[in-house]
Design a protein around this motif. Structure first.
Motif, PDB file in Angstrom:
ATOM      1  N   ILE A 197       7.331  18.012  -6.520  1.00 41.56           N
ATOM      2  CA  ILE A 197       6.197  17.322  -5.892  1.00 41.56           C
ATOM      3  C   ILE A 197       5.652  16.257  -6.841  1.00 41.56           C
ATOM      4  CG2 ILE A 197       3.809  17.637  -5.122  1.00 41.56           C
ATOM      5  CD1 ILE A 197       4.637  20.354  -4.013  1.00 41.56           C
ATOM      6  N   ARG A 198       5.560  16.619  -8.114  1.00 43.80           N
ATOM      7  CA  ARG A 198       5.056  15.645  -9.086  1.00 43.80           C
ATOM      8  C   ARG A 198       6.027  14.464  -9.218  1.00 43.80           C
ATOM      9  NH1 ARG A 198       2.197  17.321 -14.658  1.00 43.80           N
ATOM     10  NH2 ARG A 198       0.720  18.094 -13.141  1.00 43.80           N
ATOM     11  N   GLU A 199       7.342  14.783  -9.209  1.00 43.68           N
ATOM     12  CA  GLU A 199       8.348  13.709  -9.288  1.00 43.68           C
ATOM     13  C   GLU A 199       8.250  12.797  -8.067  1.00 43.68           C
ATOM     14  OE1 GLU A 199      11.579  16.509 -11.565  1.00 43.68           O
ATOM     15  OE2 GLU A 199      12.118  15.626  -9.651  1.00 43.68           O
ATOM     16  N   MET A 200       8.041  13.425  -6.910  1.00 48.55           N
ATOM     17  CA  MET A 200       7.936  12.633  -5.676  1.00 48.55           C
ATOM     18  C   MET A 200       6.715  11.711  -5.743  1.00 48.55           C
ATOM     19  SD  MET A 200       9.503  12.175  -2.828  1.00 48.55           S
ATOM     20  CE  MET A 200      10.517  13.635  -2.666  1.00 48.55           C
ATOM     21  N   ARG A 201       5.612  12.261  -6.275  1.00 44.62           N
ATOM     22  CA  ARG A 201       4.386  11.470  -6.399  1.00 44.62           C
ATOM     23  C   ARG A 201       4.646  10.263  -7.305  1.00 44.62           C
ATOM     24  NH1 ARG A 201       0.255  14.459  -9.829  1.00 44.62           N
ATOM     25  NH2 ARG A 201       0.551  16.079  -8.259  1.00 44.62           N
ATOM     26  N   SER A 202       5.290  10.539  -8.427  1.00 47.12           N
ATOM     27  CA  SER A 202       5.517   9.444  -9.367  1.00 47.12           C
ATOM     28  C   SER A 202       6.524   8.442  -8.798  1.00 47.12           C
ATOM     29  CB  SER A 202       5.948  10.060 -10.697  1.00 47.12           C
ATOM     30  OG  SER A 202       7.105   9.538 -11.148  1.00 47.12           O
ATOM     31  N   LEU A 203       7.512   8.946  -8.045  1.00 48.64           N
ATOM     32  CA  LEU A 203       8.486   8.046  -7.421  1.00 48.64           C
ATOM     33  C   LEU A 203       7.801   7.115  -6.431  1.00 48.64           C
ATOM     34  CD1 LEU A 203      11.462   7.250  -6.782  1.00 48.64           C
ATOM     35  CD2 LEU A 203      11.471   9.065  -5.079  1.00 48.64           C
ATOM     36  N   VAL A 204       6.956   7.692  -5.591  1.00 48.97           N
ATOM     37  CA  VAL A 204       6.250   6.883  -4.582  1.00 48.97           C
ATOM     38  C   VAL A 204       5.379   5.837  -5.260  1.00 48.97           C
ATOM     39  CG1 VAL A 204       4.444   6.996  -2.819  1.00 48.97           C
ATOM     40  CG2 VAL A 204       6.312   8.643  -2.786  1.00 48.97           C
ATOM     41  N   ARG A 205       4.700   6.236  -6.304  1.00 45.60           N
ATOM     42  CA  ARG A 205       3.854   5.302  -7.040  1.00 45.60           C
ATOM     43  C   ARG A 205       4.684   4.152  -7.634  1.00 45.60           C
ATOM     44  NH1 ARG A 205      -0.394   3.590  -5.785  1.00 45.60           N
ATOM     45  NH2 ARG A 205      -2.087   4.981  -5.511  1.00 45.60           N
ATOM     46  N   ASP A 206       5.830   4.508  -8.233  1.00 45.22           N
ATOM     47  CA  ASP A 206       6.698   3.483  -8.834  1.00 45.22           C
ATOM     48  C   ASP A 206       7.222   2.509  -7.776  1.00 45.22           C
ATOM     49  OD1 ASP A 206       6.324   4.676 -11.230  1.00 45.22           O
ATOM     50  OD2 ASP A 206       8.288   5.675 -11.300  1.00 45.22           O
ATOM     51  N   LEU A 207       7.603   3.074  -6.625  1.00 46.21           N
ATOM     52  CA  LEU A 207       8.130   2.224  -5.554  1.00 46.21           C
ATOM     53  C   LEU A 207       7.062   1.245  -5.094  1.00 46.21           C
ATOM     54  CD1 LEU A 207      10.056   4.936  -3.485  1.00 46.21           C
ATOM     55  CD2 LEU A 207      11.067   3.115  -4.851  1.00 46.21           C
ATOM     56  N   GLN A 217       0.828  -1.223   0.000  1.00 52.80           N
ATOM     57  CA  GLN A 217       0.000   0.000   0.000  1.00 52.80           C
ATOM     58  C   GLN A 217       0.860   1.269   0.000  1.00 52.80           C
ATOM     59  OE1 GLN A 217      -2.429   0.211   3.509  1.00 52.80           O
ATOM     60  NE2 GLN A 217      -4.236  -0.609   2.475  1.00 52.80           N
ATOM     61  N   VAL A 218       0.269   2.331  -0.531  1.00 50.66           N
ATOM     62  CA  VAL A 218       0.759   3.665  -0.192  1.00 50.66           C
ATOM     63  C   VAL A 218      -0.261   4.177   0.811  1.00 50.66           C
ATOM     64  CG1 VAL A 218       1.294   5.972  -0.988  1.00 50.66           C
ATOM     65  CG2 VAL A 218       1.734   4.026  -2.483  1.00 50.66           C
ATOM     66  N   HIS A 219       0.183   4.322   2.040  1.00 48.82           N
ATOM     67  CA  HIS A 219      -0.740   4.625   3.137  1.00 48.82           C
ATOM     68  C   HIS A 219      -0.513   6.052   3.635  1.00 48.82           C
ATOM     69  CE1 HIS A 219      -3.378   2.946   6.386  1.00 48.82           C
ATOM     70  NE2 HIS A 219      -2.945   4.058   6.972  1.00 48.82           N
ATOM     71  N   GLY A 220      -1.543   6.844   3.592  1.00 48.04           N
ATOM     72  CA  GLY A 220      -1.425   8.224   4.058  1.00 48.04           C
ATOM     73  C   GLY A 220      -1.649   8.303   5.557  1.00 48.04           C
ATOM     74  N   PHE A 221      -0.843   9.134   6.195  1.00 50.92           N
ATOM     75  CA  PHE A 221      -0.946   9.310   7.643  1.00 50.92           C
ATOM     76  C   PHE A 221      -1.174  10.798   7.888  1.00 50.92           C
ATOM     77  CE2 PHE A 221       1.500   8.755  11.899  1.00 50.92           C
ATOM     78  CZ  PHE A 221       0.293   8.641  12.576  1.00 50.92           C
ATOM     79  N   LEU A 222      -2.385  11.126   8.292  1.00 46.35           N
ATOM     80  CA  LEU A 222      -2.778  12.529   8.381  1.00 46.35           C
ATOM     81  C   LEU A 222      -3.130  12.926   9.798  1.00 46.35           C
ATOM     82  CD1 LEU A 222      -5.332  12.497   5.405  1.00 46.35           C
ATOM     83  CD2 LEU A 222      -2.856  12.765   5.313  1.00 46.35           C
ATOM     84  N   GLY A 223      -2.908  14.181  10.072  1.00 47.88           N
ATOM     85  CA  GLY A 223      -3.299  14.707  11.372  1.00 47.88           C
ATOM     86  C   GLY A 223      -2.873  16.148  11.488  1.00 47.88           C
ATOM     87  N   PRO A 224      -3.571  16.932  12.293  1.00 52.00           N
ATOM     88  CA  PRO A 224      -3.174  18.326  12.487  1.00 52.00           C
ATOM     89  C   PRO A 224      -1.825  18.424  13.192  1.00 52.00           C
ATOM     90  CG  PRO A 224      -5.322  17.870  13.488  1.00 52.00           C
ATOM     91  CD  PRO A 224      -4.739  16.561  13.102  1.00 52.00           C
ATOM     92  N   ILE A 239      -2.342   9.823  -4.426  1.00 53.76           N
ATOM     93  CA  ILE A 239      -1.406   8.694  -4.491  1.00 53.76           C
ATOM     94  C   ILE A 239      -1.647   7.607  -3.460  1.00 53.76           C
ATOM     95  CG2 ILE A 239       0.443  10.016  -5.561  1.00 53.76           C
ATOM     96  CD1 ILE A 239       1.786  10.317  -2.929  1.00 53.76           C
ATOM     97  N   CYS A 240      -2.480   7.870  -2.451  1.00 50.10           N
ATOM     98  CA  CYS A 240      -2.605   6.870  -1.393  1.00 50.10           C
ATOM     99  C   CYS A 240      -3.751   5.897  -1.657  1.00 50.10           C
ATOM    100  CB  CYS A 240      -2.808   7.542  -0.044  1.00 50.10           C
ATOM    101  SG  CYS A 240      -1.320   8.349   0.520  1.00 50.10           S
ATOM    102  N   ASP A 241      -3.505   4.629  -1.263  1.00 52.47           N
ATOM    103  CA  ASP A 241      -4.561   3.619  -1.347  1.00 52.47           C
ATOM    104  C   ASP A 241      -5.438   3.698  -0.106  1.00 52.47           C
ATOM    105  OD1 ASP A 241      -3.359   2.363  -3.707  1.00 52.47           O
ATOM    106  OD2 ASP A 241      -1.772   1.800  -2.313  1.00 52.47           O
TER     107      ASP A 241
END
Lengths: 333, 339
Positions: free
Chosen positions: A172-182, A36-43, A202-204
């Motif tokens: 930011i776009r490169e980072m997004r694509s890198l994370v997706r590729d990984l 997974q690409v897992h997002g971790f969110l919080g204030p 990008i997150c599942d």
């Protein structure tokens, strides 16, 4: 699906004689599935970084259970550390070393083949600046170096805390694509960020934390669906019929908010019901559109951190799970 | 082992380490150069010059004495009182010192006798390199904490004590190599100073062995102080903690304490001060004397009270300080969160 990372009931309390007790983590739970690409969110101050630091053995927890790649941590951290790549908070490096020196030394300490240094420098776009001292780098370049250091081990679990911080739009776009590729190559990525649009793209799956507790979790689509509340926007052919339509729908058990040129309805399971109710009374709709919620609105709703005109929200002032109340301030909570 | 090698590389790559080592070696070089410049070999020419100087001093003393006696006789003839100049009753008692009182040795230029003069230079050497070691040791780990390098490393190597001890081992290895090389160069340089600007005679195997042991104690002292600097900076997680702490210690706990002890009339105030133990460690023994006390001597007069501080006592103090500092650093490394 097997879990790469599991956290149950994690607690971390800071005690201060002057300011009392602060529960940075108050029974926090989390589960990240493999691949997974897992997002971790919080204030700010919600416990994200404390969670990551605790997971990586930098902070000693006061309670709870954590496992990474099937091993209990922090006890088994020495066995799994080689499979976890992480950057925590802002990138920090020795300013007088070059990027290559920095990665070379890390590779040496971690017994990673030296050719990986060139590979990751290429991957994050620092190949041509690898010989420059880190002190000459911009924040974005340091961020790239931090990601390179995390990727050096070719980890199974990659933990990135605000990886887009300081990056330009292209970065930011490169980072997004890198994370997706990984992730496509089988790496599990845990991504903490405040750029919610990126997370949604990008997150599942996501976990949202507020005041040290999980307030929402699951696949992004499901989290959005759970908080869409069946909101529908209605426009009529004749604007003058809006008050009549509002009255009709209200009597039909639908929550209505009147706007100057349309109505916002919530709690609508089937939009066709609205169309039928209005048509029966000779009122014809020109637009009947379900309103999609985005992660940002869900986040603001769940954490109660949406800005209110005329008010200044304080850090740690957000929602506590298990009750609708909004707490103010973390210390002494 | 890979971490150890990496830490050695990191230590060598640090500019601060290189600059401090270079600065220390430059100061040592300057000391050797000044010793070379200010000393000279004693030959027949220098001895002759010294004898001439001694003779000239004697002649001057004779002239001065004759003049004084003449004034005395003149005053007696005029019937003046002895006055402030204190003429004796009998002016003939005024006579010049004997020629042998003017030893030509006093007029010889400074010369470096390796046998006698080398050992004290090792105290300077040890003190200087100990300061360099303390600063480098503190900066080596303090900068790592301050710049986030330690946190990065712990993400790769989560065994905290292993990381800290490996860093310490690398630091001590580097310091030992530099110190041993420096002491070898120091010895060779002063031997050359003795050879060209003094004498290297009387050097027996026993003297060399004694020098070797003093040098060994110098190396141990440098390593111990380096380890203390490392430990204190690690304790505070910042270089400034160690440097500021050392400064505060010497100002408050040494200079301040010395003043208080003097005011309190303590018998041996130096026994409470750290440099005394450093000297005792290097010299094997330091004897402190209390001139306020009067012990009857067999030949009459007073002998002061004495207190001997030995290198064994110094070694206990050194070991206790080292164990406390390192123990505290290891304990906090293990227990404190890395935030």
């Amino acid at each position: 699906m097997s879990a790469v990372l599991e956290i149950e009931g994690l607690r971390k309390t800071y005690k201060s004689r002057r300011r009392g007790t602060r529960n940075a983590l108050d029974g926090f739970d989390m589960r990240v599935e493999a691949g997974q690409v897992h997002g971790f969110l919080g204030p700010n101050g919600s416990g994200k970084t404390t969670t990551l630091r605790t997971l990586l053995g930098l902070i000693r927890p006061d309670g709870g259970r954590m496992s990474v790649l099937g091993h209990q941590v922090p006890a088994a951290l020495p066995q799994v550390a080689g499979q976890i790549g992480a950057i925590v908070e802002s990138p920090q490096f020795f300013p007088h070393f070059t990027a290559r020196d920095t990665l070379d030394l890390l590779a040496g300490a971690g017994e990673v083949p030296r050719h990986r240094v060139d590979e990751v420098l290429e991957l994050v776009g620092l190949r041509d600046r690898a010989g420059d001292r880190v002190k000459t780098y911009s924040l974005g370049m340091k961020q790239r170096l931090a990601v390179a250091s995390a990727l050096l081990k070719d980890p199974k679990l990659l933990i990135l805390d605000e990886p887009a911080n300081g990056l330009d739009p292209g970065g930011i776009r490169e980072m997004r694509s890198l994370v997706r590729d990984l992730a496509a190559n089988g790496m599990t990525v845990l991504l903490s960020s405040h750029i919610l649009g990126e997370i949604q793209l990008i997150c599942d799956a996501v976990t949202i934390i507020s005041l040290g507790r999980r307030v929402a979790f699951g696949p992004v689509d499901e989290v959005l669906a759970q908080h869409s509340h069946g909101t529908v926007r209605v426009r009529l052919e004749a604007v003058g019929d809006l008050p009549t339509a509002a009255d009709l729908l209200d009597r039909g058990g639908i929550r209505v908010t009147a706007e100057p040129d349309h109505l916002m309805l919530s709690g609508v399971d089937k939009p066709a019901v609205v169309s039928r109710l209005l048509a029966d009374q000779g009122l014809y709709v020109s637009e009947l559109a379900p309103v999609a919620v985005d992660l940002e609105s869900v986040f603001l709703e769940l954490t109660a951190t949406a800005p209110v005109p005329g008010q200044h929200r304080q850090v740690d002032q957000s929602t506590k799970v298990g009750g609708p109340e909004v707490t103010r301030g973390g210390w002494g909570a | 082992m890979s971490l150890y090698r990496t830490e050695l590389r990191r230590l060598g790559k640090r500019r601060f380490t290189r600059y401090m080592a270079l600065l220390g070696l430059l100061v040592l070089g300057a000391i050797v150069a000044s010793a070379f410049v200010t000393n000279q070999k004693i030959g027949a020419e220098q001895v002759a010059a010294a004898e001439r100087a001694a003779q000239a001093h004697y002649q001057q003393a004779v002239r001065d004495t004759d003049g004084f006696r003449a004034e005395c006789e003149k005053a007696k003839a005029a019937g003046e009182a002895p006055g402030p100049r204190g003429f004796p009753d009998d002016c003939s008692q005024i006579s010049p010192p004997p020629p042998e009182a003017f030893d030509p040795k006093w007029s010889l230029p400074s010369t470096f006798r390796f046998h006698d003069d080398f050992a004290p230079t090792l105290e300077t050497f040890a003190a200087l390199l100990a300061v360099v070691g303390f600063v480098v040791g503190a900066s080596y780990v303090g900068a790592e904490w301050n710049t986030g390098g330690m946190m990065n490393l712990l993400l790769w190597r989560p065994k905290r004590l292993n990381v800290l001890l490996t860093k310490l081992a690398a630091l001590l290895t580097g310091t030992a190599v530099v110190t041993v090389l420096a002491v070898a160069l120091w010895t060779a340089a002063f031997w050359l100073v003795g050879h060209f600007r003094g004498t290297t005679t009387e050097m027996t195997a026993g003297v060399w062995r004694s020098f070797g042991l003093t040098e060994l104690r110098a190396v141990v002292l440098v390593l111990a102080v380096t380890a203390v600097g490392f430990a204190v900076a690690s304790l505070g997680r910042h270089t400034a903690f160690a440097l500021g702490g050392a400064m505060a210690f010497f100002v408050v706990a040494q200079v301040g304490l010395a003043i208080v002890l003097q005011l309190a009339g303590v018998r041996f105030p130096d026994a409470w001060l750290l440099p005394t133990y450093g000297l005792a460690w290097m010299r094997k023994e330091v004897t402190l004397e209390n001139y306020d006390a009067c012990n009857a001597s067999p030949t009459g007069g007073c002998l002061p009270d004495q207190l001997s501080i030995t290198w064994q006592q110094s070694s206990v103090l050194l070991a206790v300080g080292l164990v406390l500092a390192l123990g505290a650093a290891l304990w906090t490394m293990r227990r404190r969160d890395v935030a």
